[in-house]
Design a protein around this motif. Structure first.
Motif, PDB file in Angstrom:
ATOM      1  N   ASP A  15     -24.744  40.565  41.349  1.00 19.06           N
ATOM      2  CA  ASP A  15     -24.249  41.426  40.271  1.00 19.06           C
ATOM      3  C   ASP A  15     -24.166  42.882  40.712  1.00 19.06           C
ATOM      4  O   ASP A  15     -25.172  43.498  41.073  1.00 19.06           O
ATOM      5  N   TRP A  16     -22.923  43.460  40.604  1.00 21.43           N
ATOM      6  CA  TRP A  16     -22.749  44.903  40.773  1.00 21.43           C
ATOM      7  C   TRP A  16     -23.061  45.568  39.436  1.00 21.43           C
ATOM      8  O   TRP A  16     -22.854  44.996  38.376  1.00 21.43           O
ATOM      9  N   GLN A  17     -23.539  46.810  39.516  1.00 19.52           N
ATOM     10  CA  GLN A  17     -23.932  47.535  38.310  1.00 19.52           C
ATOM     11  C   GLN A  17     -22.988  48.717  38.087  1.00 19.52           C
ATOM     12  O   GLN A  17     -22.706  49.477  39.016  1.00 19.52           O
ATOM     13  N   VAL A  18     -22.468  48.862  36.829  1.00 23.08           N
ATOM     14  CA  VAL A  18     -21.672  50.034  36.466  1.00 23.08           C
ATOM     15  C   VAL A  18     -22.652  51.116  36.018  1.00 23.08           C
ATOM     16  O   VAL A  18     -23.367  50.953  35.032  1.00 23.08           O
ATOM     17  N   THR A  19     -22.690  52.240  36.737  1.00 23.44           N
ATOM     18  CA  THR A  19     -23.681  53.290  36.465  1.00 23.44           C
ATOM     19  C   THR A  19     -23.075  54.528  35.807  1.00 23.44           C
ATOM     20  O   THR A  19     -23.793  55.412  35.368  1.00 23.44           O
TER      21      THR A  19
END
Length: 230
Positions: A15-19
């Protein structure tokens, strides 16, 4: 489309995280200002970054759960300014309502400040009266003024005089009318500012029957409110 900032996961995490990019709006009570006039609403609205999984963000975009928001003024979050963000329709509606409340609060505070200054400043008093009188349709004020003169002549057989420079607060932004140099009535007072203790035994002159009925709803029994224009 506005950009988003994503953070790469560890090698064993899919999972990539939108920051940065998505945002939510939150209203908080004011704990900074001590005086009501410093913060009329007693609360503040803030935009905050929303960190979510990239897969969740993409799904919400496809389903319409988040949309692009381009505000008229830049949004400040975490020391940065954003001209575009992603947010939910719910948070956009909350932000829009708060913005309207904030504008109304500033206008109300400005009006109260002007009213306070009008008690001491002839110029502020003139502005207050002029602004209220100008809410009448074009030509109505002059017609009402003339009708008041004729009405008082017929009623008293005397010539009235007008005192627009008298303190607006005492006359609810209406224009006082005198007969023999003594207060006789008030033309077109603001119903929201009328203090009937100050207008006891005054004849109230208004343009329409609608304005007359509005004043009579709060007026003491026996108050004369006269509508002079059709």
């Amino acid at each position: 489309m506005p950009s988003i900032v994503v953070t790469a996961p560890p090698t064993d995490d899919p999972d990539w995280q939108v920051t940065a990019g998505p945002a939510f709006f939150e209203i908080e009570e004011c704990y900074v200002h001590e005086k009501p006039w410093q913060c009329p609403l007693r609360k503040h609205g803030f935009w905050h970054h929303l960190e979510i999984k990239l897969s969740t963000f993409v799904r919400q975009v496809v389903e319409g759960g988040v949309v692009v928001h381009r505000p008229t003024e830049q949004i400040h979050m975490s020391g940065c300014s954003w001209s575009e963000v992603w947010s939910s329709p719910h948070h956009l509606a909350v932000a829009a309502r708060f913005g309207e409340d904030e504008r109304e609060g500033r206008q109300r505070q400005a009006r109260e400040n002007l009213e306070w200054r009008a008690r001491k400043s002839p110029e502020a008093n003139r502005i207050l009266v002029k602004e209220w009188q100008e809410n009448l349709p074009e030509g109505t004020w002059q017609a009402l003024h003339s009708a008041v003169v004729e009405w008082i002549r017929a009623e008293t057989e005397k010539e009235p005089s007008f005192r627009p420079h008298w303190v607006a607060w005492n006359w609810a932004c209406g224009v006082p009318v005198c007969v023999d140099g003594r207060p006789y009535g008030v033309i077109h007072p603001d119903p929201s500012k009328v203090d009937w203790k100050l207008l006891t035994r005054m004849v109230i002159f208004v343009a329409s029957d609608t304005a007359r009925q509005t004043l009579l709803r709060s007026a003491p029994e026996g108050t004369r409110v006269v509508a002079l224009l059709p």
